[in-house]
Structure formats: C-alpha cells, structure tokens
Design an enzyme around this catalytic site. Structure first.
Site, PDB file in Angstrom:
ATOM      1  N   VAL A   9       0.857  -1.202  -0.037  1.00 17.15           N
ATOM      2  CA  VAL A   9      -0.012   0.018  -0.036  1.00 17.15           C
ATOM      3  C   VAL A   9       0.884   1.256  -0.046  1.00 17.15           C
ATOM      4  O   VAL A   9       0.571   2.235  -0.629  1.00 17.15           O
ATOM      5  CB  VAL A   9      -0.928   0.037   1.127  1.00 17.15           C
ATOM      6  CG1 VAL A   9      -1.686   1.363   1.235  1.00 17.15           C
ATOM      7  CG2 VAL A   9      -1.854  -1.228   1.198  1.00 17.15           C
TER       8      VAL A   9
ATOM      9  N   LYS B 200      11.501  -1.114   7.837  1.00 19.93           N
ATOM     10  CA  LYS B 200      12.141  -1.854   8.775  1.00 19.93           C
ATOM     11  C   LYS B 200      13.584  -2.226   8.562  1.00 19.93           C
ATOM     12  O   LYS B 200      14.458  -2.265   9.279  1.00 19.93           O
ATOM     13  CB  LYS B 200      11.357  -3.241   8.802  1.00 19.93           C
ATOM     14  CG  LYS B 200      10.110  -3.268   9.523  1.00 19.93           C
ATOM     15  CD  LYS B 200       9.806  -4.791   9.830  1.00 19.93           C
ATOM     16  CE  LYS B 200       8.381  -4.795  10.364  1.00 19.93           C
ATOM     17  NZ  LYS B 200       7.625  -6.012   9.793  1.00 19.93           N
TER      18      LYS B 200
ATOM     19  N   LYS C 178      -6.807  -1.086  10.359  1.00 24.84           N
ATOM     20  CA  LYS C 178      -7.971  -1.279  10.492  1.00 24.84           C
ATOM     21  C   LYS C 178      -8.002  -1.938  12.277  1.00 24.84           C
ATOM     22  O   LYS C 178      -8.808  -1.577  12.926  1.00 24.84           O
ATOM     23  CB  LYS C 178      -9.002  -2.268   9.736  1.00 24.84           C
ATOM     24  CG  LYS C 178      -7.981  -3.610   9.358  1.00 24.84           C
ATOM     25  CD  LYS C 178      -8.043  -4.014   8.159  1.00 24.84           C
ATOM     26  CE  LYS C 178      -7.210  -3.325   7.207  1.00 24.84           C
ATOM     27  NZ  LYS C 178      -6.817  -3.820   5.820  1.00 24.84           N
TER      28      LYS C 178
ATOM     29  N   GLU D 175      -9.499   6.176   5.196  1.00 23.39           N
ATOM     30  CA  GLU D 175     -10.417   5.418   4.262  1.00 23.39           C
ATOM     31  C   GLU D 175      -9.745   4.061   3.767  1.00 23.39           C
ATOM     32  O   GLU D 175     -10.442   3.087   3.647  1.00 23.39           O
ATOM     33  CB  GLU D 175     -10.773   6.355   2.934  1.00 23.39           C
ATOM     34  CG  GLU D 175     -11.633   5.969   2.040  1.00 23.39           C
ATOM     35  CD  GLU D 175     -12.906   6.014   2.471  1.00 23.39           C
ATOM     36  OE1 GLU D 175     -13.538   4.814   2.935  1.00 23.39           O
ATOM     37  OE2 GLU D 175     -13.437   6.726   2.551  1.00 23.39           O
TER      38      GLU D 175
ATOM     39  N   GLY E  28     -10.763  -1.471   0.880  1.00 28.56           N
ATOM     40  CA  GLY E  28      -9.690  -0.899   0.080  1.00 28.56           C
ATOM     41  C   GLY E  28     -10.198   0.170  -0.960  1.00 28.56           C
ATOM     42  O   GLY E  28     -10.307   1.272  -0.236  1.00 28.56           O
TER      43      GLY E  28
ATOM     44  N   GLY F 223      -0.626 -14.643  -2.944  1.00 26.68           N
ATOM     45  CA  GLY F 223      -0.524 -13.694  -1.964  1.00 26.68           C
ATOM     46  C   GLY F 223      -1.881 -13.177  -1.596  1.00 26.68           C
ATOM     47  O   GLY F 223      -1.846 -11.977  -1.287  1.00 26.68           O
TER      48      GLY F 223
ATOM     49  N   ASP G 111     -10.440  -9.424  10.807  1.00 31.35           N
ATOM     50  CA  ASP G 111     -10.163  -8.394   9.731  1.00 31.35           C
ATOM     51  C   ASP G 111     -11.391  -7.580   9.247  1.00 31.35           C
ATOM     52  O   ASP G 111     -11.567  -6.502   9.262  1.00 31.35           O
ATOM     53  CB  ASP G 111      -9.701  -8.800   8.433  1.00 31.35           C
ATOM     54  CG  ASP G 111      -9.280  -7.711   7.290  1.00 31.35           C
ATOM     55  OD1 ASP G 111      -8.454  -6.880   7.606  1.00 31.35           O
ATOM     56  OD2 ASP G 111     -10.045  -7.784   6.549  1.00 31.35           O
TER      57      ASP G 111
ATOM     58  N   LYS H   9     -13.278  -3.776  10.551  1.00 27.09           N
ATOM     59  CA  LYS H   9     -13.710  -2.877   9.489  1.00 27.09           C
ATOM     60  C   LYS H   9     -15.382  -2.560   9.791  1.00 27.09           C
ATOM     61  O   LYS H   9     -15.762  -1.612   9.605  1.00 27.09           O
ATOM     62  CB  LYS H   9     -14.076  -3.526   8.157  1.00 27.09           C
ATOM     63  CG  LYS H   9     -12.275  -3.653   7.565  1.00 27.09           C
ATOM     64  CD  LYS H   9     -12.310  -4.500   6.364  1.00 27.09           C
ATOM     65  CE  LYS H   9     -10.730  -4.783   5.952  1.00 27.09           C
ATOM     66  NZ  LYS H   9     -10.491  -5.653   4.655  1.00 27.09           N
TER      67      LYS H   9
ATOM     68  N   GLY I  23      -4.812  -4.288  -2.299  1.00 25.61           N
ATOM     69  CA  GLY I  23      -3.966  -4.273  -3.484  1.00 25.61           C
ATOM     70  C   GLY I  23      -3.358  -2.852  -3.209  1.00 25.61           C
ATOM     71  O   GLY I  23      -3.729  -1.823  -2.883  1.00 25.61           O
TER      72      GLY I  23
END
Lengths: 410, 410
Positions: free
Chosen positions: A15, A38, A96, A120, A125, A178, A192, A196, A293
């Site tokens: 992202v 990192k 989130k 947002e 997404g 992925g 998850d 949200k 994505g």
C-alpha cells in the site's frame, strides 16, 4: 528545506508503494520527505525520499504536514498515530485493527489537539465507504450496513464453490498467490472483517463498540458438504459482516451466510469486496470494488491526503447522539453442520429445538442467539462445526417441511 | 438581515422539497432565504423562506452564498446558472440537459469568475458518481464507465420482463405511478441517459462532447417478442449508457442491450440506477442506488451545499489533457427486429451481411457502425425497428450456428 507540505510515511509495503506511485503520477513526489522502513538495506526501487529504519521517533514529525501510517503492526501503529494526533498533526492510517480497538480515544485526540485523522484505506480497499457514510448518509437514519469486507476469505470461498477443492487446498492456493497471509487467522477467522465492521458502525450509527464485544465466526470449518448443500439450494456461502439498527438496538456480527441470486452480494467473487447500505431517505445503496492491493488501496490513501490538503475531516455527525445498545441476545436462523452429530452435541449449545435436515442429523437447522454462539465460539471452532446463517424464509420453510416428511416416513 | 450564508432556491418540486427537508433536519432552515416558484398561490406546506414567483431576477442573488437551481426547464435554468456564475456565485444545479448542453462554457465561467459549480444531483440521483470520478479516479486512467442512468425506462423494462405486458401498458403504469412524465420522450428515448453520459464522460475521460454528436436509441420499439427472445437466452434487456476509451478514441452510446446474469447490471430493477467503472489502477467499481426521488436526490443536493461550505470544487483534472476524438465509426453487434422484415429493409441501413435468426427473417444479427445507426435513427424509430446490442460472444456464436443449421435444412 521547508517541510510545510511534506509527508512522512511509515511503512513501504504494497500500500505504501501504491501511495508513492500516486504521488509520483501527480508530480508530488517531492512532498514525500521521509519513509520509515524496517530494513533500509532491502533492495527496492529507488525513491527520492529519505529512508530511515524503524524507530518511531515522532520528534521530527512535528514539522510535517501529514503523517501516513501504513505499517502492519497495530501495536507499533498505535504509538505513531496517537503521539502524532497529540501534537496536532494530520494523520492518515489504513490500520483497521488499531482503529477498531482505539477509535474512541483517537477521535477524542483528533478533536482535542486539532489535527485531522482520516482512514479510508482501512475499510474495503478502493471503496470510499467511510467518506460516503460520513458525508452522504450523515443526516439519513441508516438501518443496515452489510457486506463482504475481506477479500482473502471471499477468494477462498469462490475457489471452494467453483473448483470443488477443500478449504485447505483453497487456502494454500490463496497463500501462494499472495491473497492470504502466512498466518491467515485474521482473514479467514473473520477478525479483519470485524475490525472494518466496527469502523463502519461508528460512522453509520454513531456507536463505537469494542471488537471483543461482537461475534465473529470465520470460514475455517466450511466443508465441501456445506458447499454442495448451498449449490443444491441455489445459494452461495459468503462471509458477511452485518450491522443493523432496530430502535436503539444495534446488532453486529461477522458470519458465513447463505445468499441467493437476488442478493447483490451473490455476484461478488474472488478478491472483491462489497457494501450494501439501507437508509430511510436515500434507500438502498450498493458498492463493489477491489478490497485490497497496492494501487486500489494506495488510491484512497492518496485521496485522504488530498482531502486533508483541502481541509476535510470526518464530521462524526451521529456519534453518541442516541442511546444505542449492543443487542447480542438477537436470535438468528443458522444451519449447524459437522462430520458427525456428536461434534455438534459437544459445543455447549442447546440444540434441543433444532431440526435435523440430513439423514444422520449432522446438519441441523434452528434459531440461536448471537450471545450463545459467542460464548461457545472456542468449542465451535475446535469441534469443526460450521455455522452458516440462513435468511431466505422460503428455504427455511422448505427445509423444515422436508424434515417433517422424512420423520413421518421413518 | 445578513445574507452571508444564505441560499436562494429556484424551483420547489420534488427535489427542491427534498433539499428543503434536509435543511430542516439539520437546523439550517434559516439559510433558505428565498424560493422562486411558478405559482405562489399554490397550496403547499408552509416554509419559512420568502416565496416569489418565477421571474429570474439575479440582481438580488448577488448577496447570496449559494444559488440552488432545481427547475425543470433547461432553457430558463441556463439563464439562472450562467448569470450567477458570471457574478462569481456558488451555484448548484441538477439540470442534466442544461449541463450536458453547456458544460464547456459553464466550467469556463466557473473558473473565470471564481464561483463554484456543483451538480451531483444531475446524474444518477443518490449515487455520488461525479464526486467519485472527480476525486477517487482523478489520477487513474479510466477505461470504461457504463450503466443504467434512467430510472423510468428501467422501471418499464422491469415491468415488460416480469409481467409480460406491452410497452404501452407498462408506460401507462409508470406514468400513473409518477415514475414517468406525461411526455416520456426524454426518458424512454434515451435523451435523459445521454445527458448524464455526457457529464460522466467529461469527468471520467476529460472530454466534453455535445449530446447531438452521440447516438441514443430508446426503448420505445422493444416488443414482447424481444422480451421472449431475451428470456429464452437467459438475458435481460437494459437501456445502457456506455462510454469507453481505446487509445485516444472515445466511444459513447445509449442503447438497449442484452445482459446476462454475470453482469452486475442484470439485477438492477425498477427505478434503480447503477454505474460500472473500470480503470487501470483501481480496477472495477460498481455502484447501485435510487436514480431519482425527492429525498435521494435532495440528499446529494444538500451534500453539494455542504461541499461548497467546505470550499470544495470539481478539479476536472483530466479535462483537455489528451487529444481524445469521438469514434462513431465503431462497429457493434446488434439484433435488429420488427413485426415484418420489410420494416427492417426500409430503415436505410445496409443489412446484406446480417444473419436472419428467426423463421421469417424479421430478426437479424449483425455488425454495424454507431454512425450508421445514428444517420438512420429517425427511420429506425418510425418503422418500429428495435435495436438491441449483443455483447455475449457465446450467444452470438450460438445464434449464428443455429442459423447456419437452419439454412442447411431448408
């Protein structure tokens, strides 16, 4: 060098890189002052900004126009987001878990110290659902918001349905491509989607709830027998996050659910997410788009930055305006199934009023309170029992009648 | 009395009343200074604002914060909107015909005189598609925007499909229920959808086209035979407004179209509208919501006012950035049908390469340029020939093969 319109970015994963590419495309790459990563020796495409290793040092953040937090750890993100709001900074986050767990105090800090806090990218997404709920539905009593909020589990469910493979095989494929993490618990366990849902409910209904107050059951126990059952009855199984307000009772859940072809969610496949909103005045709204994505999520993070530039902040116009109570005593219709009936008998749930709907009783139809499922969630998961909500009244009656006929025959 | 945050509203029909009720609900009724109506003696619920009869006198508008134009006549609306932009006012309009016909000059006036001009209510009622295209897709190359942009014709098509009644009966029912105007031409002839398409294309692709450059064919000639044909092949017929960009070629049309159940538009019924957006980065987005109505459209008009309060204006980030040309030579697959084959032979279209797909040749499948249909539109309408786009390659092949087999048999 002046830093007045500058941005500091924490995290440079998918992202973060998507967000960066929007800055580049809009001739705003110079605004990216520092990127905290990192490992600064990791091979990556060259960028103009300063690369520093992770060591949240917010002292330097003071001179920045906006802080963009796109790291994976919710714990580390909390420090970055909270400390920057405390010094009145504009903060964008897509975390989130962090937001769902700390929303009340983050909103308080935003107001108290006059920063702006937008997120947002944290929900569905590329679908700008927070902005839509906050702006368009600001003054419209919302009755229900539901949807498919997790792309990984939806991808796996599409595979199960379309390819007849097992849950384990589908999970493996999703991980190889992925679409699912090495530890998939947050996605396939419905956590998850739950985070949200908590964020959505705050904007839709003005009530901030803690994630641990809400039932979430994932897709791990969905079997090929469940998929066959769905096909036989012209249904699909989707992991649906649902929030609805009846009077002052707020009902929240994340549960696998049978949907038929008349439901807009029926055609949401693979990594797509979707949201259905129902309100008094605007009526029904439906949105569908990629749930994750680099570029889809990067686009809404960039649009958060442009909104901050334009002076926008969430109004939270409904927050704490009504005395809304979480209603976990709500009863729902579910199908419980497992390899053997004894598994279902051992999950601590009273199934004496359930109707067997297959030959050996390993599939049962009945009504149960969300609180009962929540209390026995660990046993349900351990015993491999799948819990699937069934809303179609015609199908419920059909299953009950078939069961009665079967019983008469015996 | 200071008028610094005041609003002057032209028109107090369904949308004007919806807008007013949002002002009331948000304790902003005092902002409504004057309402211009056609007949001030008409019985209506009492409102606080001054009621004046129509006689566009923009002199007084100078002191207003915003002018909200919600009248039906595009010609009168032009004077109100343009003259107010010329004095640097903030103007909100929902008049799709006015905007589609004059967008270039209105945008120029907005920029030149520093007003703001917003018009979310002009396109697809409650779906905030202009804001989404302008903000979220601002920097993303859009490939296609298509959808169901007219609720009246969609309502009639739903009736035709679900109740097996004729077009005339369905139109009558829609008129009785207020879903269609006494003169339905703008809706059922695809003009209303065309105006919305012009506005959408300006934001999606940055190209402003005149409505009369684009082909629009309506639903007036759709027969029960067409509906039966659709059902037989598991399709529905929808009036689809479509815009797509291939290289620098922009292809625009409003045409009845066969859609199958895999298309998100398949489940859009009755007065609902929907929009599909496809872009390079964000991917596919789909939105569905009520396309008209007092409160659904009033809600976005009110949200335009709040956006103006917050200093928002459309960025038109793509406008005139590329050398885009309208491509009416684009060939599309269509089914032409009429009561008799002679009707089709007399519409001025070369059908020598078309394949007959029913027993008497009154139903033909073939490829034709948008420009050819556009040139012969009047004859097509007069001869009662229905034109329906067919995109499903499998169905096209199936129809061609069946036709060949039939010819061999004869």
């Amino acid at each position: 060098m002046s830093t007045e319109n500058k941005v500091k970015l924490y995290g440079f994963g998918a992202v973060g890189q998507g967000f960066h590419s929007y800055l580049v495309d809009n001739n705003e790459e110079d605004r990216l002052h520092t990127v905290i990563v990192k490992d600064e020796t990791k091979k990556r495409k060259p960028i103009k900004a300063i690369l520093e290793t992770t060591n949240p040092n917010t002292a330097q953040d003071k001179t920045m126009h906006a802080i963009v937090e796109l790291i994976s750890s919710a714990e580390e993100a909390y420090g970055i987001v909270y400390e920057n709001l405390e010094i009145g900074k504009n903060v964008i986050s897509a975390n989130k878990k962090l937001i769902a767990n700390h929303l009340a105090e983050l909103v308080k800090a935003e107001k108290q110290y006059n920063g702006k806090f937008l997120y947002e990218g944290a929900v569905c997404g590329s679908i700008p659902i927070i902005r839509i709920l906050n702006d368009l539905f600001a003054n419209d009593p919302v009755r229900q918001v539901s949807g498919i909020f997790n792309g990984s589990s939806n991808y796996i469910l599409s595979k199960l349905f379309n390819e007849g493979i097992s849950y384990q095989e589908a999970l493996q494929q999703a991980q190889d491509l992925g679409f699912a993490e090495a530890d998939p618990t947050s996605d396939v366990g419905g956590y998850d989607a739950l985070y949200k849902l908590i964020i959505v409910a705050a904007h839709a209904f003005g009530k901030i709830v803690k994630p641990n107050e809400v039932l979430n059951i994932g897709i791990q126990n969905i079997s090929l027998a469940d998929i066959e059952f769905a096909k036989k009855h012209h249904q699909k199984i989707k992991l649906i996050a649902k929030s609805s307000l009846e009077g002052n009772k707020l009902i929240l859940s994340v549960l696998p659910t049978f949907v038929n072809s008349e439901n807009d969610l029926f055609n949401v496949e693979n990594e797509y997410n979707a949201v259905l909103v129902e309100s008094d005045n605007i009526g029904q709204h439906f949105y569908k788009g990629k749930g994750a994505g680099s570029l889809p999520t990067g686009s809404v993070v960039y649009s958060d930055l442009k909104a901050i530039d334009a002076g926008y902040s969430y109004s939270y116009s409904k927050l704490d305006k009504q005395n809304i109570q979480l209603a976990n005593e709500e009863q729902i219709n579910v199908v419980l199934s497992a390899e053997t009936v004894s598994n279902i008998q051992n999950i601590g749930v009273d199934i004496s009023n359930f109707t067997p709907i297959n030959f050996d009783g390993s599939q049962l139809l009945g009504k149960i309170a969300l609180a009962d499922l929540k209390r026995n969630k660990t046993l349900i998961e351990q015993k491999g029992v799948s819990v699937i909500v069934i809303e179609d009244e015609n199908l419920i009656n059909e299953l009950r009648n078939a069961s009665v006929k079967e019983a008469v025959k015996l």
